[in-house]
Design an enzyme around this catalytic site. Structure first.
Site, PDB file in Angstrom:
ATOM      1  N   HIS A   1       0.993  -1.116  -0.205  1.00 13.15           N
ATOM      2  CA  HIS A   1      -0.117  -0.026  -0.144  1.00 13.15           C
ATOM      3  C   HIS A   1       0.786   1.241   0.019  1.00 13.15           C
ATOM      4  CE1 HIS A   1      -3.044   3.192   1.226  1.00 13.15           C
ATOM      5  NE2 HIS A   1      -2.314   3.460   2.391  1.00 13.15           N
TER       6      HIS A   1
ATOM      7  N   ASP B   1       6.169  21.622 -26.658  1.00  6.45           N
ATOM      8  CA  ASP B   1       6.082  20.298 -26.086  1.00  6.45           C
ATOM      9  C   ASP B   1       7.120  20.156 -25.091  1.00  6.45           C
ATOM     10  OD1 ASP B   1       5.761  17.324 -25.595  1.00  6.45           O
ATOM     11  OD2 ASP B   1       5.019  17.083 -27.653  1.00  6.45           O
TER      12      ASP B   1
ATOM     13  N   TRP C   1       7.530  -0.149   3.701  1.00  7.83           N
ATOM     14  CA  TRP C   1       7.845   0.473   2.682  1.00  7.83           C
ATOM     15  C   TRP C   1       9.294   1.091   2.704  1.00  7.83           C
ATOM     16  CZ3 TRP C   1       8.937   5.621   1.389  1.00  7.83           C
ATOM     17  CH2 TRP C   1       8.785   6.491   2.509  1.00  7.83           C
TER      18      TRP C   1
ATOM     19  N   SER D   1      12.397   6.291 -14.030  1.00  7.27           N
ATOM     20  CA  SER D   1      11.323   6.968 -14.757  1.00  7.27           C
ATOM     21  C   SER D   1      11.332   8.513 -14.159  1.00  7.27           C
ATOM     22  CB  SER D   1       9.952   6.099 -14.566  1.00  7.27           C
ATOM     23  OG  SER D   1       9.123   7.106 -14.641  1.00  7.27           O
ATOM     24  N   SER D   2      11.265   8.555 -12.843  1.00  9.27           N
ATOM     25  CA  SER D   2      11.150   9.955 -12.336  1.00  9.27           C
ATOM     26  C   SER D   2      12.374  10.870 -12.529  1.00  9.27           C
ATOM     27  CB  SER D   2      10.783   9.970 -10.999  1.00  9.27           C
ATOM     28  OG  SER D   2      11.306   8.959 -10.128  1.00  9.27           O
TER      29      SER D   2
ATOM     30  N   HIS E   1      13.446  11.875   3.332  1.00  4.79           N
ATOM     31  CA  HIS E   1      12.709  13.164   3.707  1.00  4.79           C
ATOM     32  C   HIS E   1      12.512  14.169   2.488  1.00  4.79           C
ATOM     33  CE1 HIS E   1      10.793  15.778   6.062  1.00  4.79           C
ATOM     34  NE2 HIS E   1      11.347  16.780   5.284  1.00  4.79           N
TER      35      HIS E   1
ATOM     36  N   GLU F   1      12.034  13.231  -0.409  1.00  3.38           N
ATOM     37  CA  GLU F   1      10.938  12.653  -1.157  1.00  3.38           C
ATOM     38  C   GLU F   1       9.559  13.185  -0.526  1.00  3.38           C
ATOM     39  OE1 GLU F   1      10.577  10.738  -3.514  1.00  3.38           O
ATOM     40  OE2 GLU F   1       8.382  10.032  -3.421  1.00  3.38           O
TER      41      GLU F   1
ATOM     42  N   TYR G   1       8.837  15.963   0.747  1.00  3.02           N
ATOM     43  CA  TYR G   1       8.646  17.085  -0.142  1.00  3.02           C
ATOM     44  C   TYR G   1       8.382  17.147  -1.398  1.00  3.02           C
ATOM     45  CZ  TYR G   1       8.951  19.015   4.396  1.00  3.02           C
ATOM     46  OH  TYR G   1       8.768  19.304   5.638  1.00  3.02           O
TER      47      TYR G   1
ATOM     48  N   SER H   1      -1.680  26.804  -5.226  1.00  3.66           N
ATOM     49  CA  SER H   1      -1.239  28.186  -5.488  1.00  3.66           C
ATOM     50  C   SER H   1      -1.793  28.736  -6.897  1.00  3.66           C
ATOM     51  CB  SER H   1       0.065  28.655  -5.543  1.00  3.66           C
ATOM     52  OG  SER H   1       0.613  28.064  -4.158  1.00  3.66           O
TER      53      SER H   1
ATOM     54  N   HIS I   1      15.297  12.832  11.658  1.00  3.01           N
ATOM     55  CA  HIS I   1      13.973  13.001  12.772  1.00  3.01           C
ATOM     56  C   HIS I   1      13.094  11.700  12.404  1.00  3.01           C
ATOM     57  CE1 HIS I   1      11.874  15.363   9.348  1.00  3.01           C
ATOM     58  NE2 HIS I   1      11.722  14.115   9.342  1.00  3.01           N
ATOM     59  N   HIS I   2      13.422  10.933  11.458  1.00  2.00           N
ATOM     60  CA  HIS I   2      12.798   9.776  11.546  1.00  2.00           C
ATOM     61  C   HIS I   2      13.451   8.564  12.221  1.00  2.00           C
ATOM     62  CE1 HIS I   2       9.957  10.787   8.003  1.00  2.00           C
ATOM     63  NE2 HIS I   2      10.984  11.429   7.553  1.00  2.00           N
TER      64      HIS I   2
ATOM     65  N   THR J   1       6.959  26.865   5.821  1.00  6.25           N
ATOM     66  CA  THR J   1       5.706  26.337   5.347  1.00  6.25           C
ATOM     67  C   THR J   1       4.555  26.995   6.045  1.00  6.25           C
ATOM     68  OG1 THR J   1       6.741  23.984   5.786  1.00  6.25           O
ATOM     69  CG2 THR J   1       4.430  23.973   5.762  1.00  6.25           C
TER      70      THR J   1
ATOM     71  N   LYS K   1       3.778  29.848   3.601  1.00  8.88           N
ATOM     72  CA  LYS K   1       3.061  29.329   2.640  1.00  8.88           C
ATOM     73  C   LYS K   1       1.498  29.381   3.037  1.00  8.88           C
ATOM     74  CE  LYS K   1       5.745  26.877  -0.583  1.00  8.88           C
ATOM     75  NZ  LYS K   1       5.145  27.340  -1.586  1.00  8.88           N
TER      76      LYS K   1
ATOM     77  N   ARG L   1       2.054   0.882  15.034  1.00 10.63           N
ATOM     78  CA  ARG L   1       1.588   0.654  13.586  1.00 10.63           C
ATOM     79  C   ARG L   1       2.186  -0.658  13.075  1.00 10.63           C
ATOM     80  NH1 ARG L   1       6.101   4.486  10.380  1.00 10.63           N
ATOM     81  NH2 ARG L   1       5.131   3.884   8.609  1.00 10.63           N
TER      82      ARG L   1
HETATM   83  C1  HEM Z   1       5.990  20.661   9.208  1.00  8.51           C
HETATM   84  C2  HEM Z   1       6.249  19.659   8.383  1.00  8.51           C
HETATM   85  C3  HEM Z   1       6.611  18.245   8.754  1.00  8.51           C
HETATM   86  C4  HEM Z   1       7.177  17.928   9.992  1.00  8.51           C
HETATM   87  C5  HEM Z   1       7.824  18.803  11.126  1.00  8.51           C
HETATM   88  C6  HEM Z   1       7.302  16.432   9.725  1.00  8.51           C
HETATM   89  C7  HEM Z   1       7.917  15.746  10.966  1.00  8.51           C
HETATM   90  C8  HEM Z   1       7.742  14.558  10.758  1.00  8.51           C
HETATM   91  C9  HEM Z   1       8.552  13.628  11.599  1.00  8.51           C
HETATM   92  C10 HEM Z   1       9.425  13.845  12.787  1.00  8.51           C
HETATM   93  C11 HEM Z   1       8.435  12.271  11.495  1.00  8.51           C
HETATM   94  C12 HEM Z   1       8.749  10.950  12.156  1.00  8.51           C
HETATM   95  C13 HEM Z   1       7.966  10.329  13.099  1.00  8.51           C
HETATM   96  C14 HEM Z   1       8.330   8.844  13.342  1.00  8.51           C
HETATM   97  O1  HEM Z   1       8.713   7.947  12.630  1.00  8.51           O
HETATM   98  O2  HEM Z   1       8.446   8.861  14.840  1.00  8.51           O
HETATM   99  C15 HEM Z   1       7.718  12.460  10.297  1.00  8.51           C
HETATM  100  C16 HEM Z   1       7.066  11.117   9.641  1.00  8.51           C
HETATM  101  C17 HEM Z   1       6.438  11.032   8.229  1.00  8.51           C
HETATM  102  N1  HEM Z   1       6.143  12.067   7.591  1.00  8.51           N
HETATM  103 FE1  HEM Z   1       6.441  14.185   8.154  1.00  8.51          FE
HETATM  104  N2  HEM Z   1       6.752  16.104   8.868  1.00  8.51           N
HETATM  105  C18 HEM Z   1       6.454  17.217   8.118  1.00  8.51           C
HETATM  106  C19 HEM Z   1       5.726  17.176   6.803  1.00  8.51           C
HETATM  107  C20 HEM Z   1       5.510  16.290   6.154  1.00  8.51           C
HETATM  108  C21 HEM Z   1       5.061  16.150   4.664  1.00  8.51           C
HETATM  109  C22 HEM Z   1       4.577  17.690   4.092  1.00  8.51           C
HETATM  110  C23 HEM Z   1       4.966  15.064   4.420  1.00  8.51           C
HETATM  111  C24 HEM Z   1       4.602  14.327   3.207  1.00  8.51           C
HETATM  112  C25 HEM Z   1       3.737  14.869   2.116  1.00  8.51           C
HETATM  113  C26 HEM Z   1       5.418  14.195   5.129  1.00  8.51           C
HETATM  114  C27 HEM Z   1       5.232  12.564   5.412  1.00  8.51           C
HETATM  115  C28 HEM Z   1       5.664  11.962   6.421  1.00  8.51           C
HETATM  116  C29 HEM Z   1       5.909  10.572   6.294  1.00  8.51           C
HETATM  117  C30 HEM Z   1       5.319   9.586   5.039  1.00  8.51           C
HETATM  118  C31 HEM Z   1       6.401  10.237   7.351  1.00  8.51           C
HETATM  119  C32 HEM Z   1       6.402   8.597   7.886  1.00  8.51           C
HETATM  120  C33 HEM Z   1       7.367   7.894   7.226  1.00  8.51           C
HETATM  121  C34 HEM Z   1       7.560   6.367   7.998  1.00  8.51           C
HETATM  122  O3  HEM Z   1       8.061   5.844   9.025  1.00  8.51           O
HETATM  123  O4  HEM Z   1       6.856   5.250   7.317  1.00  8.51           O
HETATM  124  N3  HEM Z   1       5.632  15.015   6.360  1.00  8.51           N
HETATM  125  N4  HEM Z   1       7.188  13.598   9.858  1.00  8.51           N
HETATM  126 CU   LIG Z   2      10.711  13.614   7.402  1.00 11.77          CU
END
Ligand code: HEM
Ligand SMILES: [Cu+2]
Lengths: 528, 180
Positions: free
Chosen positions: A80, A109, A145, A172-173, A256, A258, A260, A271, A305-306, A331, A334, A453
């Site tokens: 997923h 084009d 994933w 591709s990308s 990370h 990614e 964005y 926008s 931070h992950h 952010t 914006k 999770r």
């Molecule tokens: C203010 C902006 C953001 C902050 C401060 C932030 C912060 C964080 C942090 C600290 C985690 C880690 C949590 C953990 O695993 O314990 C996380 C996970 C995640 N964030 Fe964000 N994030 C932000 C914006 C975004 C945006 C814009 C996206 C995507 C469009 C995003 C997608 C994700 C995803 C997919 C994960 C989980 C990854 C995984 O472990 O599978 N985040 N974020």
């Molecule tokens: Cu991140």
């Protein structure tokens, strides 16, 4: 598909004889065709990955194991995630880029049409590899994933196929990005300076750079997994002196930025839409551009931070905590600008605008939960709980996906020449926005209460919130059939769209007729 | 324009390849950073460090070994004295040899001097927990792992840990020794 073919087909004033049927699509180098292909692919994959999500939610309706085997459950969560990211959101944004970037720049084009064709057509191959792996011995990949070793160096044949698929999708990308950057930098209409470009083009330019900088790193990381699996290297294999934590560093250095990549084009779409329906120019255009660029640059120094729980020294935790919080500043700029654009505008609430407004509100909730997770001592509690799941679904569903819905409703009249049904569009919007919140809001509470999770079973006290989430998931999931119906109906027919489509729309794409002819801007327009 | 596009293509392909290389360059880079900053050593410390250790105090431990006269064994500690901090995890070894020509089962019984130190002497692992069977002529090294409780009174500067081995088959000379 063939309906779309005809829609474009009779606008083709016969520069060359085109093959017909499937071959027409396989060999096409037209940016509009390729844009449609990307969008159709994304839509199909949305339903595939969505079906997996519904199976996950069905299993989680009750504690205990009822519907699926735990190993299959893990395959579902893994696939997923992989498919939603690489098969839905990214291709959909590429579809928008292919359709809109040349139209918005007054270019005939994309810069490299043949490479563009390849960039798309290798994607379904990757999609097939991923889906086929469900039917191989051992089933699809089940290690998440994020592809962490050691699990990812232990699995069976489908792990190798998935690595191959990731390579293909990355390639591709990268090809898509090279095309987009070159088109934007070299093929703008005379007089269209960089700081006059529509924001959607800006955000894609920056996204394409992010892709070129990070996709190869992911390719490197999965190559190392592949050689660890098959050729006896020990990059991540602790038994051979490797370090599995190192994979996490390399992976998140890619992943990370990614996230964005998954949201900057969304910022661009929103926008475009908000000024149209607020009938006011975008507030703070230049600050939007700089904010996008700063987000992109900062995204390279926050990856760990992950990984707050892997045992980093305190100094490193503090660095990643504060740098992450810093991203909230651009952010916030914006969000402020979108709100300021709406402020005292003459707003109307057509479906694209509704989705855009929902985007602003709900994405902000996701940003706030991100800030909570950025606090290292808090994250040690919340890491790998449903709080994280809630966070990233607020930014990805009500963020990225809603922006895609908004963009489809916004540009569909330009692409097909027909207006969609506003009534049905509003139904789709309300069902989606309500459904989405019912699924994901309770997950905040589940996470705070400690539900981990990626587990098919849970303790009894989590039952009620899980049942609410599952009900929401089915509402949300089935309302997307309505979206499919609306899109198909609009392709087939509907009220004729004018060239401008929306009263407040600005930009070159609104100067060509609707549907946009097969070839546009063969002589470049001049921008004063 | 086509010319410009080709140039751009070259640049971007080079950038892509460079970033692919960068992914691999992160491997030596990662190990170098860990080494220079001691980052990976950092978590070892946090994991193993016992926050109960009281480095401001030192206590001398004397190790003593005896064999009951009915038992034909040789028994001695590897070190005779050692200075430890209360709370510190310490491991020492004793060496025992069966000098007779047949296997014998023995059991060691500890005692402490002063006797009140026994309450603060926390043994985590000790050969005295179980009977020891030694084959004829066999020599064995046996560990003792202990922590001196930080609550130990501050006037206590020296503690003696003494073991006596008894033959478990023959009737021991003192039947009242407390097993620790
Ligand atoms: C203010 C902006 C953001 C902050 C401060 C932030 C912060 C964080 C942090 C600290 C985690 C880690 C949590 C953990 O695993 O314990 C996380 C996970 C995640 N964030 Fe964000 N994030 C932000 C914006 C975004 C945006 C814009 C996206 C995507 C469009 C995003 C997608 C994700 C995803 C997919 C994960 C989980 C990854 C995984 O472990 O599978 N985040 N974020
Ligand atoms: Cu991140």
């Amino acid at each position: 598909m063939s309906d779309v073919a005809h829609a474009h087909g009779h606008d083709d004033h016969g520069h060359h004889a085109h093959p017909t049927g499937f071959m027409r699509w396989l060999t096409t180098t037209n940016h509009k065709d390729i844009g449609s292909l990307y969008l159709i692919f994304a839509l199909i994959m949305l339903f595939a990955a969505g079906a997996m999500a519904l199976m996950i939610r069905a299993e989680l309706f009750k504690p205990g194991l009822q519907l699926v085997h735990p190993d299959f459950f893990n395959q579902l969560t893994t696939m997923h995630g992989l498919i939603m990211i690489f098969g839905v959101i990214m291709p959909a944004f590429s579809g928008f880029a292919n359709w809109q970037v040349p139209l918005m720049l007054g270019a005939p084009d994309m810069a490299f049409p043949r490479m563009n064709n390849w960039a798309f057509w290798i994607l379904p191959v990757a999609g097939l590899l991923l889906m086929a792996s469900f039917f191989l011995p051992g089933g699809a990949v089940a290690g998440g994933w994020t592809m962490y070793p050691p699990l990812f160096i232990q699995g069976g044949i489908s792990y190798d196929l998935t690595i191959l698929a990731v390579h293909i999708m990355g390639l591709s990308s990268i090809m898509g990005s090279i095309n987009i950057i070159t088109t934007i930098l070299n093929m703008r209409a005379p007089g269209l300076t960089l700081m006059k470009m529509p924001l959607f083009v800006w955000t894609w330019l920056i996204t394409a750079y992010l892709l070129i900088a990070t996709m190869p790193v992911l390719a490197g990381a999965v190559t190392m997994l592949l050689t660890d699996r098959n050729f006896g290297t020990h990059f991540f294999n602790a038994a051979g002196g490797g370090d599995p934590v190192m994979f996490q560093h390399i992976f998140w250095f890619f992943a990370h930025p990614e996230v964005y990549i998954l949201i900057l084009p969304a910022f661009g779409i929103v926008s475009q839409i908000i000024p149209t329906f607020a009938r006011k120019p975008l507030f703070g255009y230049a600050s939007m551009v700089y904010a996008t660029a700063s987000i992109a640059i900062l995204s390279f120094i926050v990856w760990a931070h992950h990984m707050f729980t892997v045992g980093m020294p305190v100094a490193a935790q503090l660095f990643f905590m504060f740098s992450t919080m810093l991203i909230a500043v651009p952010t916030g700029v914006k969000v402020f600008n979108w709100v300021a654009t709406m402020w005292r505008g003459s707003m109307t609430f057509e479906t694209p605008m509704l989705f855009a407004i929902a985007f602003v509100c709900l994405f902000t909730i996701g940003g706030f939960s991100g800030l909570v997770l950025a606090i290292a001592p808090v994250d040690i509690q919340l890491h790998d709980t449903y709080y994280v799941v809630a966070h990233f679904h607020y930014v990805l569903v009500s963020g990225a996906l809603f922006s895609i819905f908004a963009g489809v409703y916004y540009w569909l009249p330009k692409w097909t020449g027909h207006m969609y049904s506003e009534t049905l569009g509003k139904w789709h919007f309300w069902l989606s926005v309500i459904g989405m919140n019912i699924v994901f809001f309770p997950m905040h509470f589940l996470g705070l209460a400690g539900m981990p999770r990626r587990i098919p079973d849970y303790a009894l006290q989590f039952t009620e919130f899980n049942q609410i989430a599952t009900v929401g998931a089915f509402i949300f999931g089935f309302s997307q059939l309505l979206f499919l119906a609306i899109v198909l109906k609009t392709i087939k027919g509907g009220a004729k769209a004018t060239s401008k489509v929306w009263e407040g729309a600005e930009g070159l794409e609104w100067t060509v007729p609707s549907p946009a002819p097969y070839h546009t801007f063969e002589t470049a327009p001049v921008i004063k | 324009m086509a010319d410009g596009n080709a140039k751009m293509l070259t640049k971007l392909v080079v950038a892509t390849l460079a970033m692919f290389g960068f992914g691999f360059a992160m491997v030596p880079f990662y190990y170098k950073i860990c080494e220079v900053t001691g980052i990976n050593a950092g978590d070892e410390q946090t994991l193993v460090r016992n926050t109960q250790v009281d480095p401001s105090r030192s206590v001398t431990i004397q190790f003593d070994a005896n064999v009951n006269e009915t038992l034909p064994w040789r028994f001695k500690p590897e070190v005779r004295t050692m200075t430890v901090h209360p709370g510190q995890l310490v491991q020492v070894e004793y060496v025992v040899t069966n000098t007779s020509a047949h296997p014998i089962v023995g059991q060691a019984v500890p005692s402490y001097g002063p006797a009140r130190a026994a309450a603060f002497f926390k043994k985590i692992e000790c050969f005295c927990f179980t009977p020891q069977t030694l084959a004829a002529g066999e020599t064995r090294r046996m560990p003792v792992m202990f922590v001196l409780d930080p609550a130990v009174e501050s006037e206590l500067h020296t503690v003696t840990l003494s073991y006596t081995f008894f033959d478990t088959d023959k009737q021991a000379v003192t039947g009242t020794a407390k097993r620790g």
